[in-house]
Each structure stands twice: as C-alpha cells, then as structure tokens.
Design an enzyme around this catalytic site. Structure first.
Site, PDB file in Angstrom:
ATOM      1  N   THR A   1     -56.453  21.078  28.759  1.00  0.00           N
ATOM      2  CA  THR A   1     -57.903  20.896  28.907  1.00  0.00           C
ATOM      3  C   THR A   1     -58.175  20.375  30.309  1.00  0.00           C
ATOM      4  O   THR A   1     -57.881  19.212  30.607  1.00  0.00           O
ATOM      5  CB  THR A   1     -58.433  19.892  27.867  1.00  0.00           C
ATOM      6  OG1 THR A   1     -58.037  20.333  26.570  1.00  0.00           O
ATOM      7  CG2 THR A   1     -59.951  19.805  27.925  1.00  0.00           C
TER       8      THR A   1
ATOM      9  N   LYS B   1     -64.125  24.677  25.715  1.00  0.00           N
ATOM     10  CA  LYS B   1     -63.339  23.525  25.233  1.00  0.00           C
ATOM     11  C   LYS B   1     -64.071  22.205  25.492  1.00  0.00           C
ATOM     12  O   LYS B   1     -64.061  21.289  24.663  1.00  0.00           O
ATOM     13  CB  LYS B   1     -61.961  23.532  25.923  1.00  0.00           C
ATOM     14  CG  LYS B   1     -61.110  22.327  25.647  1.00  0.00           C
ATOM     15  CD  LYS B   1     -60.739  22.192  24.182  1.00  0.00           C
ATOM     16  CE  LYS B   1     -59.927  20.943  23.937  1.00  0.00           C
ATOM     17  NZ  LYS B   1     -59.831  20.590  22.524  1.00  0.00           N
TER      18      LYS B   1
ATOM     19  N   LYS C   1     -61.163  11.592  29.715  1.00  0.00           N
ATOM     20  CA  LYS C   1     -61.058  12.662  30.728  1.00  0.00           C
ATOM     21  C   LYS C   1     -62.009  13.812  30.388  1.00  0.00           C
ATOM     22  O   LYS C   1     -62.750  14.304  31.231  1.00  0.00           O
ATOM     23  CB  LYS C   1     -59.601  13.169  30.750  1.00  0.00           C
ATOM     24  CG  LYS C   1     -59.399  14.508  31.436  1.00  0.00           C
ATOM     25  CD  LYS C   1     -58.040  15.142  31.094  1.00  0.00           C
ATOM     26  CE  LYS C   1     -57.768  15.398  29.649  1.00  0.00           C
ATOM     27  NZ  LYS C   1     -57.562  16.736  29.185  1.00  0.00           N
TER      28      LYS C   1
HETATM   29  P1  NAP Z   1     -49.502  14.162  26.485  1.00  0.00           P
HETATM   30  O1  NAP Z   1     -48.788  13.934  25.223  1.00  0.00           O
HETATM   31  O2  NAP Z   1     -50.126  13.028  27.210  1.00  0.00           O
HETATM   32  O3  NAP Z   1     -48.513  14.975  27.464  1.00  0.00           O
HETATM   33  C1  NAP Z   1     -48.900  15.227  28.789  1.00  0.00           C
HETATM   34  C2  NAP Z   1     -47.917  16.197  29.455  1.00  0.00           C
HETATM   35  O4  NAP Z   1     -48.367  16.431  30.802  1.00  0.00           O
HETATM   36  C3  NAP Z   1     -46.480  15.648  29.553  1.00  0.00           C
HETATM   37  O5  NAP Z   1     -45.594  16.736  29.457  1.00  0.00           O
HETATM   38  C4  NAP Z   1     -46.477  15.064  30.975  1.00  0.00           C
HETATM   39  O6  NAP Z   1     -45.196  14.979  31.547  1.00  0.00           O
HETATM   40  C5  NAP Z   1     -47.290  16.100  31.710  1.00  0.00           C
HETATM   41  N1  NAP Z   1     -47.851  15.564  32.946  1.00  0.00           N
HETATM   42  C6  NAP Z   1     -48.788  14.592  33.060  1.00  0.00           C
HETATM   43  N2  NAP Z   1     -49.050  14.348  34.362  1.00  0.00           N
HETATM   44  C7  NAP Z   1     -48.246  15.183  35.067  1.00  0.00           C
HETATM   45  C8  NAP Z   1     -48.057  15.417  36.465  1.00  0.00           C
HETATM   46  N3  NAP Z   1     -48.764  14.748  37.397  1.00  0.00           N
HETATM   47  N4  NAP Z   1     -47.168  16.364  36.835  1.00  0.00           N
HETATM   48  C9  NAP Z   1     -46.465  17.054  35.903  1.00  0.00           C
HETATM   49  N5  NAP Z   1     -46.593  16.884  34.581  1.00  0.00           N
HETATM   50  C10 NAP Z   1     -47.483  15.956  34.165  1.00  0.00           C
HETATM   51  O7  NAP Z   1     -50.714  15.214  26.293  1.00  0.00           O
HETATM   52  P2  NAP Z   1     -50.993  16.175  25.051  1.00  0.00           P
HETATM   53  O8  NAP Z   1     -51.632  15.414  23.963  1.00  0.00           O
HETATM   54  O9  NAP Z   1     -49.811  17.035  24.796  1.00  0.00           O
HETATM   55  O10 NAP Z   1     -52.159  17.072  25.698  1.00  0.00           O
HETATM   56  C11 NAP Z   1     -51.901  18.064  26.685  1.00  0.00           C
HETATM   57  C12 NAP Z   1     -53.228  18.747  27.034  1.00  0.00           C
HETATM   58  O11 NAP Z   1     -53.783  19.327  25.836  1.00  0.00           O
HETATM   59  C13 NAP Z   1     -54.302  17.788  27.571  1.00  0.00           C
HETATM   60  O12 NAP Z   1     -55.068  18.461  28.527  1.00  0.00           O
HETATM   61  C14 NAP Z   1     -55.123  17.465  26.334  1.00  0.00           C
HETATM   62  O13 NAP Z   1     -56.448  17.101  26.661  1.00  0.00           O
HETATM   63  C15 NAP Z   1     -55.068  18.796  25.591  1.00  0.00           C
HETATM   64  N6  NAP Z   1     -55.217  18.730  24.115  1.00  0.00           N
HETATM   65  C16 NAP Z   1     -54.571  17.777  23.402  1.00  0.00           C
HETATM   66  C17 NAP Z   1     -54.739  17.755  22.020  1.00  0.00           C
HETATM   67  C18 NAP Z   1     -54.069  16.704  21.159  1.00  0.00           C
HETATM   68  O14 NAP Z   1     -54.483  16.561  19.999  1.00  0.00           O
HETATM   69  N7  NAP Z   1     -53.086  15.975  21.640  1.00  0.00           N
HETATM   70  C19 NAP Z   1     -55.520  18.705  21.384  1.00  0.00           C
HETATM   71  C20 NAP Z   1     -56.135  19.682  22.145  1.00  0.00           C
HETATM   72  C21 NAP Z   1     -55.969  19.702  23.527  1.00  0.00           C
HETATM   73  P3  NAP Z   1     -44.269  13.649  31.315  1.00  0.00           P
HETATM   74  O15 NAP Z   1     -43.574  13.868  29.997  1.00  0.00           O
HETATM   75  O16 NAP Z   1     -43.364  13.645  32.470  1.00  0.00           O
HETATM   76  O17 NAP Z   1     -45.212  12.466  31.285  1.00  0.00           O
END
Ligand code: NAP
Length: 279
Positions: free
Chosen positions: A95, A170, A238
């Site tokens: 997102t 989204k 965010k």
């Molecule tokens: P998360 O658990 O916080 O994981 C974030 C990922 O991004 C990790 O792999 C992290 O790597 C990587 N990352 C963060 N900063 C980075 C950087 N500067 N360079 C390279 N890699 C980086 O997030 P998530 O919940 O999986 O969500 C991922 C996306 O999907 C987000 O945009 C979120 O808004 C969206 N989303 C999430 C959900 C949900 O329910 N969780 C649902 C719909 C959409 P590291 O492991 O090294 O930290």
C-alpha cells in the site's frame, strides 16, 4: 513461470507461501535475511539482492511497508532498476502512494520492464488462504498476463484503471477500515462504561446486520486482549496520511487520522485495533 518475491513481513510470508504451495518456483529477497528461512524450508530459493532476483525470474512481486521501502527496492545500488533485465513484470502489492507507483512504472518501462500496482484488501488470515481482494492499476495486456498469478493469492482480482488506480482504490478502502476500527473500539468502550460486558456486546454485534468478518476478528482480539499485529497500527497511520494527500478531507477521515496518530507512539507496532487502548 519463475516468480521472485520481495518483502517477507506479516503479509509477504503467507502470500509467498501460497504461491509455493500452488506449484510456482519462487525465489525470495528480504532486507532482513533471517525471514527467508521459513520459506526456504517450503522450497524457495533466496536471492541476495533485488537486482539478482529480477535477473533470474519472469515476474517480481513486492510486498513491503511504504514509499520509502519501495524507493529502496528500486533505486538502491543493487535495486531492481540496476538489473540487466527486460521483458519482466514487476507487481507492487504494497500500500503506497499513486505517485510512487507512477514514478516506478516510468523507470521500469525505461528499462524495458512492465509495472502494475496491485494492493490488497484482507489481512494475514486471507493471505494464508488465498482469499485476498486485489485491486490493480496498469496496462490491460500486462494485467491479463499477470492475472493467473494474482488469482492464486486472491478471491477477486480486479483491474480498476491505469497505473496508480489500484493505490487510489486501496486508500479509499483503508479509510473505511480506519473508521471501522475506531468505531468498533469506541462502541465497546461506550457499552462497557454503561455496564455492558464486552463478550455480550460482541455477541450482539456479530449476530446483527452490522456484524462482519472485521467485527468478528477484531472483536475476538479485544476479548482476548491480544494485539499482536496482523495489520500494524503504524500502517493505518501511513495510509490515512496518504489518503489525506490524495484529497480526502471529510470530518470522519480527519478525526480518524488524529486518533491513530495519537495512538502511534505507544501502540504503533501493535495491531490497529490496539487503538482501543489509546481511546
Ligand atoms: P510488515 O509486517 O511491517 O513488513 C514490512 C516489510 O517491508 C518487511 O519485509 C520489511 O523488511 C520491508 N521493509 C520495510 N522497510 C524497508 C526498506 N526501507 N527497505 C526494504 N525493505 C523494507 O508489513 P505487512 O503487514 O506485511 O504489510 C506490507 C504492506 O501491505 C504494507 O504496505 C501494508 O500497508 C500492506 N497491507 C498490510 C495488511 C495487513 O493486514 N498486514 C493488509 C493489507 C495491506 P524487514 O523484514 O527487513 O523489516
């Protein structure tokens, strides 16, 4: 078809696992290397950089936090834009802002690669079962090529317009998500303050017309006092900021942004329904 996966967070791990279980050959990259171990056990290979990943697959799918992470993945020294590769499809399911999608689309095209924005609605449970809802922006022909892969991850894959349109859709959906979360939390607290037990109230809500999958899952979390993040509160902050930047300025959206911003310092790493603790 070989698939490269970038981003092994709460969503990335189950989504990539879904592709492996469907029989795709998957190679993964994550900034923190330890997170690849789980998928390695399922049969994926691990790439050292986004560059080497793109050079060795047909499609790269990205699921990382935010605009900053996307810029790192594309533009850093060994990022996607440094790859000696063309004719590939890069699908960004994170997102992020429509602006960053448009910028990365242009840069990818200059290298001879295609870009789709394909963010998802649904959380970890839906990711684990291939039941996400996927909204796509980008070229229609590229979309048709990528759709079978996306269909493995979701129950609905819908193209909603040109590049950035998936991100716009989204941000609209997540504005409603924030209102649901704040509304549920406030409703529980209001009822509690007037002597109604949380489990009784949730039982009523979940059997009434206003009950839904969200009130069930997040109601269960409140009842269990369990705030391990499926969707981290910092991510809704965010998204509400991105929605504001795209022009939402309604009384509810402004209130939700203030509410979640003031909860972020204490509860940003917990699930978004931890907003109840802040309220
Ligand atoms: P998360 O658990 O916080 O994981 C974030 C990922 O991004 C990790 O792999 C992290 O790597 C990587 N990352 C963060 N900063 C980075 C950087 N500067 N360079 C390279 N890699 C980086 O997030 P998530 O919940 O999986 O969500 C991922 C996306 O999907 C987000 O945009 C979120 O808004 C969206 N989303 C999430 C959900 C949900 O329910 N969780 C649902 C719909 C959409 P590291 O492991 O090294 O930290």
């Amino acid at each position: 078809m070989n698939i490269g996966w970038i981003g092994l967070g709460n969503m990335g791990i189950p989504m990539a696992a879904q592709l492996i279980n469907a029989g795709y050959k998957v190679s993964v990259y994550n900034r923190s290397k330890d997170k690849g171990i789980e998928l390695n056990k399922l049969g994926s290979t691990i790439a050292e950089t986004p560059k080497s990943l793109l050079e060795n697959v047909d499609i790269v799918i990205i699921m990382v936090s935010d605009d900053e992470a996307i810029k790192q993945i594309f533009e850093s020294e060994n990022g996607l834009l440094s790859a000696e590769a063309s004719g590939k499809i890069i699908i960004n399911m994170s997102t992020v802002s429509p602006a960053v999608s448009k910028a990365m689309d242009q840069k990818s095209q200059q290298k001879g690669n295609a870009y789709l924005d394909a963010p998802v609605s649904g959380s970890v449970k839906q990711a684990e079962t291939g039941q996400l809802v996927i909204m796509v922006g980008g070229d229609e022909t590229v979309f048709e090529k990528a759709k079978p892969v996306l269909d493995t991850l979701g129950k609905l894959t819908l193209r909603v317009g040109e590049t950035g349109a998936g991100n716009q859709a989204k941000l609209a959906i997540n504005s409603l998500l924030a209102l649901y979360a704040q509304g549920l939390a406030e409703t529980v607290l209001f009822a509690n303050n007037n002597g109604i037990k949380t489990d009784d109230l949730l039982n009523l809500i979940n059997n009434a017309a206003i009950g839904n999958i969200f009130t069930k899952i997040k109601g269960d979390a409140i009842l269990a006092d369990h705030y391990k993040p499926a969707f981290a509160l910092k991510h809704i902050v965010k998204d509400l900021r991105l929605a504001r930047d795209e022009g939402i300025s309604s009384p509810l959206a402004e209130t939700a942004l203030k509410t979640f911003e003031s909860a972020e310092a204490a509860f940003g790493e917990e699930d978004l329904i931890a907003v109840i603790k802040s309220l």
